[in-house]
Every structure is written in C-alpha cells, then in structure tokens.
Design a protein around this motif. Structure first.
Motif, PDB file in Angstrom:
ATOM      1  N   THR A 227       0.968  -1.353   0.105  1.00 52.76           N
ATOM      2  CA  THR A 227       0.050   0.038   0.002  1.00 52.76           C
ATOM      3  C   THR A 227       0.810   1.389  -0.014  1.00 52.76           C
ATOM      4  OG1 THR A 227      -0.208  -0.003   2.495  1.00 52.76           O
ATOM      5  CG2 THR A 227      -1.804  -1.106   0.997  1.00 52.76           C
ATOM      6  N   ALA A 228       2.103   1.147   0.782  1.00 49.63           N
ATOM      7  CA  ALA A 228       2.857   2.444   0.654  1.00 49.63           C
ATOM      8  C   ALA A 228       3.394   2.735  -0.830  1.00 49.63           C
ATOM      9  CB  ALA A 228       4.204   2.008   1.579  1.00 49.63           C
ATOM     10  N   ARG A 229       3.770   1.517  -1.438  1.00 47.55           N
ATOM     11  CA  ARG A 229       4.261   1.615  -2.804  1.00 47.55           C
ATOM     12  C   ARG A 229       3.286   2.140  -3.748  1.00 47.55           C
ATOM     13  NH1 ARG A 229       6.519  -3.051  -2.962  1.00 47.55           N
ATOM     14  NH2 ARG A 229       4.499  -4.251  -3.745  1.00 47.55           N
ATOM     15  N   ALA A 230       2.091   1.905  -3.623  1.00 48.17           N
ATOM     16  CA  ALA A 230       1.009   2.379  -4.734  1.00 48.17           C
ATOM     17  C   ALA A 230       0.153   3.490  -4.159  1.00 48.17           C
ATOM     18  CB  ALA A 230      -0.045   0.721  -4.648  1.00 48.17           C
ATOM     19  N   ARG A 231       0.027   3.621  -2.674  1.00 47.81           N
ATOM     20  CA  ARG A 231      -0.955   4.789  -2.534  1.00 47.81           C
ATOM     21  C   ARG A 231      -0.192   5.813  -1.373  1.00 47.81           C
ATOM     22  NH1 ARG A 231      -5.883   2.999  -2.162  1.00 47.81           N
ATOM     23  NH2 ARG A 231      -6.600   5.183  -1.672  1.00 47.81           N
ATOM     24  N   GLY A 232       1.129   5.596  -1.136  1.00 52.06           N
ATOM     25  CA  GLY A 232       1.673   6.581  -0.219  1.00 52.06           C
ATOM     26  C   GLY A 232       2.153   5.714   1.369  1.00 52.06           C
ATOM     27  N   GLU A 233       2.742   6.571   2.105  1.00 50.52           N
ATOM     28  CA  GLU A 233       3.226   6.176   3.186  1.00 50.52           C
ATOM     29  C   GLU A 233       1.706   5.873   4.144  1.00 50.52           C
ATOM     30  OE1 GLU A 233       6.265   5.955   4.907  1.00 50.52           O
ATOM     31  OE2 GLU A 233       6.837   5.684   2.659  1.00 50.52           O
ATOM     32  N   PRO A 234       2.004   4.748   5.058  1.00 48.23           N
ATOM     33  CA  PRO A 234       1.063   4.508   5.796  1.00 48.23           C
ATOM     34  C   PRO A 234       0.609   5.413   7.022  1.00 48.23           C
ATOM     35  CG  PRO A 234       2.522   2.945   6.413  1.00 48.23           C
ATOM     36  CD  PRO A 234       3.079   3.795   5.291  1.00 48.23           C
ATOM     37  N   LYS A 235      -0.602   5.748   7.413  1.00 46.17           N
ATOM     38  CA  LYS A 235      -1.063   6.567   8.759  1.00 46.17           C
ATOM     39  C   LYS A 235      -1.837   5.709   9.528  1.00 46.17           C
ATOM     40  CE  LYS A 235      -2.146   9.675  11.617  1.00 46.17           C
ATOM     41  NZ  LYS A 235      -1.172  10.364  12.617  1.00 46.17           N
ATOM     42  N   PHE A 236      -1.195   5.104  10.653  1.00 49.18           N
ATOM     43  CA  PHE A 236      -1.706   4.175  11.547  1.00 49.18           C
ATOM     44  C   PHE A 236      -2.626   4.661  12.175  1.00 49.18           C
ATOM     45  CE2 PHE A 236       2.427   2.473  10.408  1.00 49.18           C
ATOM     46  CZ  PHE A 236       2.209   1.181  10.215  1.00 49.18           C
ATOM     47  N   GLY A 259       6.866   1.375  18.429  1.00 48.72           N
ATOM     48  CA  GLY A 259       7.204   2.071  17.102  1.00 48.72           C
ATOM     49  C   GLY A 259       8.304   1.528  16.246  1.00 48.72           C
ATOM     50  N   SER A 260       8.188   1.754  15.041  1.00 53.43           N
ATOM     51  CA  SER A 260       9.029   0.994  14.252  1.00 53.43           C
ATOM     52  C   SER A 260       9.148  -0.568  13.959  1.00 53.43           C
ATOM     53  CB  SER A 260      10.602   1.296  14.485  1.00 53.43           C
ATOM     54  OG  SER A 260      10.769   2.781  14.412  1.00 53.43           O
ATOM     55  N   ILE A 261       7.999  -1.252  14.561  1.00 54.07           N
ATOM     56  CA  ILE A 261       7.935  -2.609  14.514  1.00 54.07           C
ATOM     57  C   ILE A 261       8.068  -3.266  13.014  1.00 54.07           C
ATOM     58  CG2 ILE A 261       5.410  -2.609  14.894  1.00 54.07           C
ATOM     59  CD1 ILE A 261       7.949  -5.135  16.489  1.00 54.07           C
ATOM     60  N   PHE A 262       7.198  -2.505  12.332  1.00 51.90           N
ATOM     61  CA  PHE A 262       7.091  -2.886  10.985  1.00 51.90           C
ATOM     62  C   PHE A 262       8.188  -2.493   9.987  1.00 51.90           C
ATOM     63  CE2 PHE A 262       2.537  -2.588  12.516  1.00 51.90           C
ATOM     64  CZ  PHE A 262       2.479  -3.931  12.701  1.00 51.90           C
ATOM     65  N   ALA A 267       9.989   5.083   9.963  1.00 43.96           N
ATOM     66  CA  ALA A 267       9.541   4.343  10.871  1.00 43.96           C
ATOM     67  C   ALA A 267       7.799   3.971  10.916  1.00 43.96           C
ATOM     68  CB  ALA A 267       9.332   5.246  12.055  1.00 43.96           C
ATOM     69  N   TRP A 268       7.491   2.505  10.821  1.00 44.96           N
ATOM     70  CA  TRP A 268       6.159   2.306  10.817  1.00 44.96           C
ATOM     71  C   TRP A 268       5.811   1.513  12.088  1.00 44.96           C
ATOM     72  CZ3 TRP A 268       6.172  -0.238   5.229  1.00 44.96           C
ATOM     73  CH2 TRP A 268       6.455   0.748   4.283  1.00 44.96           C
ATOM     74  N   PRO A 269       4.987   2.093  12.966  1.00 49.24           N
ATOM     75  CA  PRO A 269       4.665   3.443  13.199  1.00 49.24           C
ATOM     76  C   PRO A 269       5.753   4.347  13.855  1.00 49.24           C
ATOM     77  CG  PRO A 269       3.805   2.096  14.872  1.00 49.24           C
ATOM     78  CD  PRO A 269       4.449   1.135  14.019  1.00 49.24           C
ATOM     79  N   ASP A 270       5.539   5.482  13.687  1.00 50.62           N
ATOM     80  CA  ASP A 270       6.548   6.449  14.232  1.00 50.62           C
ATOM     81  C   ASP A 270       6.598   6.516  15.610  1.00 50.62           C
ATOM     82  OD1 ASP A 270       4.257   7.674  14.570  1.00 50.62           O
ATOM     83  OD2 ASP A 270       4.795   9.685  13.449  1.00 50.62           O
ATOM     84  N   ASP A 271       5.658   6.008  15.990  1.00 48.74           N
ATOM     85  CA  ASP A 271       5.366   5.884  17.873  1.00 48.74           C
ATOM     86  C   ASP A 271       4.375   4.836  18.059  1.00 48.74           C
ATOM     87  OD1 ASP A 271       5.837   6.640  20.346  1.00 48.74           O
ATOM     88  OD2 ASP A 271       4.769   8.565  20.291  1.00 48.74           O
ATOM     89  N   LYS A 272       4.498   4.202  19.329  1.00 47.49           N
ATOM     90  CA  LYS A 272       3.461   3.340  19.831  1.00 47.49           C
ATOM     91  C   LYS A 272       2.089   3.868  19.576  1.00 47.49           C
ATOM     92  CE  LYS A 272       3.983   4.828  24.906  1.00 47.49           C
ATOM     93  NZ  LYS A 272       4.178   4.308  26.171  1.00 47.49           N
ATOM     94  N   ILE A 273       1.235   2.814  19.214  1.00 44.12           N
ATOM     95  CA  ILE A 273      -0.350   3.105  19.029  1.00 44.12           C
ATOM     96  C   ILE A 273      -1.066   2.097  19.910  1.00 44.12           C
ATOM     97  CG2 ILE A 273       0.018   4.335  16.882  1.00 44.12           C
ATOM     98  CD1 ILE A 273      -0.800   1.898  15.591  1.00 44.12           C
TER      99      ILE A 273
END
Length: 466
Positions: A227-236, A259-262, A267-273
């Motif tokens: 999805t990042a390649r086709a539609r842009g960076e993910p927003k968690f 954060g950064s687990i993926f 960083a995906w995600p950039d912080d814990k969620i």
C-alpha cells in the motif's frame, strides 16, 4: 491281594496322577493367560496416542506449524502424536471439533466455539493493525501529502479493505467502530484473500486497510509495503477505546504496537499506538483425557524453542491463563501441567489399586473357602483312615500269624498312599499329615512288637513297649 485289586489300584493311582497333571497344566495355562493379559495391558498403556487436529486453510502459517509439530513428535517418538486434518479455515476446523471428527482444532478465540471446546495453548497473539494511505507526492515534489483518514472517526462513509476472507475480521472491525462511536453501517467493507494484497493496494476506492495477525507477520508487513508503494506512506489509526473493548469483551486484550515494529526507515509506526489483540488457540474437546492433554501441553512447550528455528511461528506458543473465570476455560489437563498440579501415576490410580487389592483379597478368601468346602470329603476320608489305622493297631497286637501282620501292613500302605495323594492335591494340610504320621508310627511299633512276640521273645517285646 488279588491281581484284580492290583489293576484297580494302578488305575486309581494313574487317575490321581493324571488329575494332578491336569491341575498343574491348568495352573500353567492360567499363569500364561495372566501374563498375556499383563503384556497386552502394558503394550496398550505404552502405545502412542494419536490426536486428530483440524487446521487450515492449506498453506497457511497454522498448517505449517501443525505439520512441523506432527513431524517432530513422530521423530522424537513422543507418547502423544498429531494427525493433521486440513480444512478450508478455522470455522470448518471448529465444526469438525464440535462434530467429534477431530480431537483438536486451531482457531481464533473470538470465533463461535463449540460448547465442549477448551484451551490447550496459545499459538500466537493477533494484533489489529489499521492504517490509511497518505497518498503519493506530486511528481517532482518531495513533500509527503497528509492522509485524509487520521482517526477512526473519519472512517464514516468510507471504504475499508480487510485482509482475510474470514467473517471474524469483519465482525471485529464492526465491533471496533461501534465502540469508537462510529456507525458501522456507514462503513463499507471489502475483503481480500492473502494472495490478493497487490490488488487491494491498487484499489483506489479504498480509504483504509485492516490486517489481523502477529506483529512479525509477513502478511501484515507485505500489505503495508504494497500500500505504501501504490498509495503512499501508511498513517496508523489508533484504537483509543482498546481498554474499554477489553473490559466489555474479555476475548480481546488492550495492547500497544511498538514504534518501528514494521519498518525502521521510515518508522512504521513512528510511535507506539493503542490497539487490541485476540488469541489464536489450540483447543481440545473437553472429554479428552486429562493425562493425554497434559502430556501434549508438556510436549508443546518443551519443543517450541527448538522448532522455532524451522518454523518461526513456534516461538509465539504460550501458556494460557488458567483462571477459572477465563472467558475460554482451559482444559483440565493443560491447567494441571501449567499449574504444576499433575498427579503421579500412583495418585491417579491409587484408589483403583486399593480396590483391586481388596477384591483380590476377597476372591482369595472366597477361593480358599470353596477349596476347603470342595475337599471336605477327602478330609473326612483322611480322618476315617486314621481311625482305621487305630483299629488296625488293635488287630496287630492280637494277630496270630505273620501273614495276618503282612495283610495289615498292606492295608496301611494303601491308606498311606491315599493320604499322600490327598496331601498332594491340597485336600489336607501338613498338620493332618503329622497326625497321620504319629498314628502310622504307633502301628509300626505294634507290628514290630507282635513279630517279636511271635518269635518267642516276649520279654524283649515288653521292654520295647516300655
């Protein structure tokens, strides 16, 4: 004694010996039967137990894990083995378990479990990951556009692509939306198979995506990358009501995605969620033996680390919570192993052992009584033989010829032979034989004294008598 009497006596003797021989053969046969029964029982007790485990779909991580477990159990000759049954998915696996066509099943904890299903082990924790695409930057621009969907509240009147064809994922998404205050009916859901991730990523009608799996799931990572390649960076999208969901629905747990687990850069995600998780389980029929399930649990938790080198998912196998108020009860066998309350062989069967001892003791006493009752005629005959010898003692003392004494001795010899046969048959005890021996000794003294008297030495006979 006539020749006819000799033949009759020989036949009687042969019959008694044949009877004793048959009795010995009967005892030998009974011993052999008992040995064979014990050997068969031991073989049955030591024979490996094979459990049917339903798992699917084909080619999934669950199937690969179960197949690896089955192979390892076979190679290491464990007492509990696994026979995988491939299904189209967890729903069918639970159906086979409920119908009694499988002993174990692999399924998510939030599915409709059969009433007799109980937990054996946690295969893994599945985390809900929700994200929306930020969009691709304009041609020649390095500035990343902002995502249109930033929270769950923004999903109303939008479309969400869900990875996995199981209806459980859709039901879980609707639950999350409802608890978050979003009208689930205003959110359109479209499901995609695992092999359709690229198609999902390029579907421009989708405004957000959802995956459910372990944090190290290749499927989730591949979906984020596509999805990042086709539609842009993910927003968690965080699930802010995760704790409330866990309180209302105990099948789910409130969790955090680090954060950064993926991905590290970016960083995906950039912080814990915040999110929620649901356990993926191995469940067993409640009727399954406590000992068998305890052994299976011991094997699972002892082999998981070694098996992780072959199947990484094996490292996620964990022990379930054994609290009695757990939403999904733990099988008593698994709970006994986890809590260290397994009973030893003697503890399990001590009552049966004592009962068996009492029964055998009673049977032994009853057998002894029946044997005593059955041989009563021979004991009475032995008593009459002793009385007969006492009469012969009196006759020996007044015998007038050596021939009469010889006839008396022949009669006593016949009585002695019958007495010894009765002793060999177990009809009389050693005490009875001692009493007969005392009477026989007196008879021989009487015969000896009478022979001395017949030879003209009455004085010597009187001395011997004194």
């Amino acid at each position: 004694m006539s020749s006819t009497d000799d033949v009759s006596e020989t036949r009687d003797l042969s019959g008694r010996r044949r009877k004793r021989r048959n009795y010995s053969l009967l005892v030998l046969a009974a011993g052999m039967l008992l040995f064979c029964a014990a050997a068969g029982t031991l073989y049955y007790a030591l024979k490996p137990t094979t459990l049917r485990i339903a798992v699917g779909p084909p080619g999934s991580d669950d199937q690969k894990l179960v197949q690896a477990l089955a192979q390892s159990f076979d190679l290491d000759r464990y007492s509990v083995r696994l026979s995988p049954i491939t299904t189209e998915g967890a729903v069918e696996s639970l159906g086979l378990l409920g119908a009694g066509k499988a002993d174990l099943g692999v399924a998510r904890g939030d599915l409709d479990m059969p009433s007799e299903a109980e937990t054996v082990a946690i295969v893994r924790k599945n985390f809900v990951v929700l994200w929306s695409p930020s969009g691709l930057p304009a041609k020649g621009s390095k500035r990343q556009p902002a995502a249109k969907i930033k929270t769950l509240d923004d999903l109303a009147d939008h479309r969400v692509g869900v990875i996995g064809k199981t209806p459980a994922n859709v039901a879980l998404l609707r639950l999350i939306l409802t608890e978050s205050g979003v009208d689930a009916d205003k959110v359109t859901v479209k499901q995609f198979a695992i092999k359709e991730i690229e198609e999902m990523a390029h579907d421009s009608s989708l405004d957000a995506f959802m995956a459910v799996g372990p944090l190290d799931s290749k499927i989730t990572t591949d979906a984020l990358t596509a999805t990042a390649r086709a539609r842009g960076e993910p927003k968690f999208l965080p699930i802010d009501v995760s704790e409330a969901i866990a309180l209302k629905h105990p099948l789910y747990e409130s969790e955090e995605i680090p954060g950064s687990i993926f991905n590290a850069k970016p960083a995906w995600p950039d912080d814990k969620i915040d999110t929620i998780s649901v356990n993926h389980l191995i469940v067993a029929r409640k009727a399954l033996s406590e000992t068998t399930v305890a052994t299976l649990a011991r094997q699972l938790f002892s082999i998981r680390q070694a098996l992780a080198k072959q199947v990484p998912g094996a490292a996620h196998i964990k022990k379930p919570d054994t609290d009695k108020d757990a939403e999904l009860p733990v099988h008593r066998g698994a709970a006994a192993y986890i809590d260290g309350n397994e009973r030893t062989f003697l503890e399990k069967y001590s009552d049966y052992f004592w009962f068996a001892i009492l029964v055998l003791s009673g049977l032994g006493s009853a057998g002894a009584w029946f044997r005593h009752f059955w041989k009563r005629d021979e004991r009475e005959l032995n008593t009459s033989h002793r009385d007969r010898i006492l009469d012969l003692i009196s006759r020996a003392r007044v015998a007038e010829t050596p021939e009469q004494l010889l006839a008396l001795e022949d009669e006593v010899d016949a009585i002695l032979r019958e007495t010894l046969d009765a002793y060999d048959d177990g009809a009389i005890e050693e005490e009875d034989l001692s009493a007969s021996s005392l009477v026989l000794e007196q008879f021989h003294h009487a015969v000896a004294d009478r022979r001395l008297a017949m030879n003209g030495t009455p004085e010597l006979a009187r001395v011997r008598a004194r």
